[in-house]
Design a protein around this motif. Structure first.
Motif, PDB file in Angstrom:
ATOM      1  N   ASP A  49       0.852  -1.181   0.000  1.00 25.63           N
ATOM      2  CA  ASP A  49       0.000   0.000   0.000  1.00 25.63           C
ATOM      3  C   ASP A  49       0.890   1.234   0.000  1.00 25.63           C
ATOM      4  O   ASP A  49       2.008   1.215   0.539  1.00 25.63           O
ATOM      5  CB  ASP A  49      -0.888   0.036   1.244  1.00 25.63           C
ATOM      6  CG  ASP A  49      -1.939  -1.065   1.267  1.00 25.63           C
ATOM      7  OD1 ASP A  49      -2.261  -1.631   0.205  1.00 25.63           O
ATOM      8  OD2 ASP A  49      -2.447  -1.351   2.369  1.00 25.63           O
ATOM      9  N   GLU A  50       0.377   2.322  -0.594  1.00 26.56           N
ATOM     10  CA  GLU A  50       1.159   3.559  -0.639  1.00 26.56           C
ATOM     11  C   GLU A  50       0.222   4.742  -0.411  1.00 26.56           C
ATOM     12  O   GLU A  50      -0.868   4.805  -0.978  1.00 26.56           O
ATOM     13  CB  GLU A  50       1.848   3.684  -1.999  1.00 26.56           C
ATOM     14  CG  GLU A  50       2.782   4.845  -2.108  1.00 26.56           C
ATOM     15  CD  GLU A  50       3.552   4.858  -3.427  1.00 26.56           C
ATOM     16  OE1 GLU A  50       4.557   5.574  -3.491  1.00 26.56           O
ATOM     17  OE2 GLU A  50       3.139   4.184  -4.385  1.00 26.56           O
ATOM     18  N   GLY A  73      -1.006  19.958  -0.736  1.00 30.43           N
ATOM     19  CA  GLY A  73      -1.819  19.508   0.371  1.00 30.43           C
ATOM     20  C   GLY A  73      -2.712  18.322   0.053  1.00 30.43           C
ATOM     21  O   GLY A  73      -3.230  17.670   0.967  1.00 30.43           O
ATOM     22  N   ASP A  74      -2.906  18.016  -1.234  1.00 26.56           N
ATOM     23  CA  ASP A  74      -3.755  16.880  -1.600  1.00 26.56           C
ATOM     24  C   ASP A  74      -3.001  15.574  -1.411  1.00 26.56           C
ATOM     25  O   ASP A  74      -1.786  15.510  -1.593  1.00 26.56           O
ATOM     26  CB  ASP A  74      -4.194  16.983  -3.064  1.00 26.56           C
ATOM     27  CG  ASP A  74      -5.183  18.110  -3.315  1.00 26.56           C
ATOM     28  OD1 ASP A  74      -5.794  18.604  -2.346  1.00 26.56           O
ATOM     29  OD2 ASP A  74      -5.353  18.483  -4.489  1.00 26.56           O
ATOM     30  N   TYR A  75      -3.741  14.535  -1.058  1.00 27.47           N
ATOM     31  CA  TYR A  75      -3.129  13.213  -0.902  1.00 27.47           C
ATOM     32  C   TYR A  75      -3.999  12.154  -1.549  1.00 27.47           C
ATOM     33  O   TYR A  75      -5.180  12.386  -1.839  1.00 27.47           O
ATOM     34  CB  TYR A  75      -2.880  12.877   0.576  1.00 27.47           C
ATOM     35  CG  TYR A  75      -4.125  12.806   1.430  1.00 27.47           C
ATOM     36  CD1 TYR A  75      -4.852  11.624   1.540  1.00 27.47           C
ATOM     37  CD2 TYR A  75      -4.556  13.920   2.126  1.00 27.47           C
ATOM     38  CE1 TYR A  75      -5.994  11.563   2.329  1.00 27.47           C
ATOM     39  CE2 TYR A  75      -5.697  13.867   2.918  1.00 27.47           C
ATOM     40  CZ  TYR A  75      -6.403  12.685   3.014  1.00 27.47           C
ATOM     41  OH  TYR A  75      -7.540  12.634   3.790  1.00 27.47           O
ATOM     42  N   VAL A  76      -3.388  11.000  -1.791  1.00 24.81           N
ATOM     43  CA  VAL A  76      -4.096   9.877  -2.397  1.00 24.81           C
ATOM     44  C   VAL A  76      -3.571   8.585  -1.772  1.00 24.81           C
ATOM     45  O   VAL A  76      -2.371   8.471  -1.498  1.00 24.81           O
ATOM     46  CB  VAL A  76      -3.940   9.880  -3.942  1.00 24.81           C
ATOM     47  CG1 VAL A  76      -2.501   9.753  -4.373  1.00 24.81           C
ATOM     48  CG2 VAL A  76      -4.798   8.810  -4.586  1.00 24.81           C
ATOM     49  N   PHE A  77      -4.487   7.654  -1.512  1.00 26.45           N
ATOM     50  CA  PHE A  77      -4.109   6.332  -1.019  1.00 26.45           C
ATOM     51  C   PHE A  77      -4.158   5.365  -2.185  1.00 26.45           C
ATOM     52  O   PHE A  77      -5.154   5.316  -2.916  1.00 26.45           O
ATOM     53  CB  PHE A  77      -5.060   5.870   0.092  1.00 26.45           C
ATOM     54  CG  PHE A  77      -4.804   4.458   0.532  1.00 26.45           C
ATOM     55  CD1 PHE A  77      -3.643   4.131   1.227  1.00 26.45           C
ATOM     56  CD2 PHE A  77      -5.697   3.446   0.228  1.00 26.45           C
ATOM     57  CE1 PHE A  77      -3.394   2.825   1.628  1.00 26.45           C
ATOM     58  CE2 PHE A  77      -5.464   2.136   0.622  1.00 26.45           C
ATOM     59  CZ  PHE A  77      -4.298   1.830   1.321  1.00 26.45           C
ATOM     60  N   LEU A  78      -3.088   4.618  -2.372  1.00 29.20           N
ATOM     61  CA  LEU A  78      -2.970   3.658  -3.467  1.00 29.20           C
ATOM     62  C   LEU A  78      -2.821   2.259  -2.883  1.00 29.20           C
ATOM     63  O   LEU A  78      -1.740   1.895  -2.415  1.00 29.20           O
ATOM     64  CB  LEU A  78      -1.751   3.999  -4.335  1.00 29.20           C
ATOM     65  CG  LEU A  78      -1.729   5.414  -4.914  1.00 29.20           C
ATOM     66  CD1 LEU A  78      -0.338   5.769  -5.396  1.00 29.20           C
ATOM     67  CD2 LEU A  78      -2.751   5.534  -6.021  1.00 29.20           C
ATOM     68  N   PRO A  79      -3.903   1.469  -2.874  1.00 30.29           N
ATOM     69  CA  PRO A  79      -3.780   0.095  -2.373  1.00 30.29           C
ATOM     70  C   PRO A  79      -2.774  -0.691  -3.214  1.00 30.29           C
ATOM     71  O   PRO A  79      -2.585  -0.401  -4.402  1.00 30.29           O
ATOM     72  CB  PRO A  79      -5.191  -0.475  -2.539  1.00 30.29           C
ATOM     73  CG  PRO A  79      -6.092   0.715  -2.645  1.00 30.29           C
ATOM     74  CD  PRO A  79      -5.273   1.784  -3.295  1.00 30.29           C
ATOM     75  N   SER A  80      -2.138  -1.665  -2.624  1.00 29.93           N
ATOM     76  CA  SER A  80      -1.170  -2.470  -3.368  1.00 29.93           C
ATOM     77  C   SER A  80      -1.837  -3.025  -4.622  1.00 29.93           C
ATOM     78  O   SER A  80      -3.028  -3.332  -4.632  1.00 29.93           O
ATOM     79  CB  SER A  80      -0.643  -3.611  -2.498  1.00 29.93           C
ATOM     80  OG  SER A  80      -1.679  -4.516  -2.189  1.00 29.93           O
ATOM     81  N   GLY A  81      -1.067  -3.085  -5.708  1.00 31.50           N
ATOM     82  CA  GLY A  81      -1.560  -3.607  -6.971  1.00 31.50           C
ATOM     83  C   GLY A  81      -2.296  -2.604  -7.833  1.00 31.50           C
ATOM     84  O   GLY A  81      -2.742  -2.937  -8.924  1.00 31.50           O
TER      85      GLY A  81
END
Length: 97
Positions: A49-50, A73-81
């Motif tokens: 995850d990232e 200030g923006d962020y994003v979650f990137l699940p593995s794969g």
């Protein structure tokens, strides 16, 4: 104890991106990324995850085929794969991942 400043020595490379590990322990890696506006769009598919935050600048990231506009200030979650590509980025953008 380890201290530092995320914006020190944050000059953009002449092209591409510069990655710097700020902390690496057990199951956690935190890195600072400084981007040039001259990047080669490369698709990444991580095995972990990232979570990424754009601290400074603007960027367009394509996540699983969807363009996501980011500003400071923006962020994003990137699940593995999850496939993701930085499509464009402003000069001197600073990321924390």
């Amino acid at each position: 104890m380890k201290t530092g400043n995320l914006f020190e020595n944050a000059a953009a490379p002449s092209d591409g991106e510069r990655f710097e590990n700020l902390l690496k322990t057990r199951n956690l890696v935190i890195e600072r990324i400084v981007s040039s506006s001259k990047i080669v769009s490369t698709e990444y598919v991580q095995t972990q995850d990232e979570w990424v935050v754009l601290l400074q600048g603007e960027a367009t990231v394509v996540v699983a085929g969807e363009a996501v506009q980011l500003k400071s200030g923006d962020y994003v979650f990137l699940p593995s794969g999850t496939p993701h590509t930085v499509q464009s980025v402003s000069e001197g953008a600073v990321w924390l991942a």
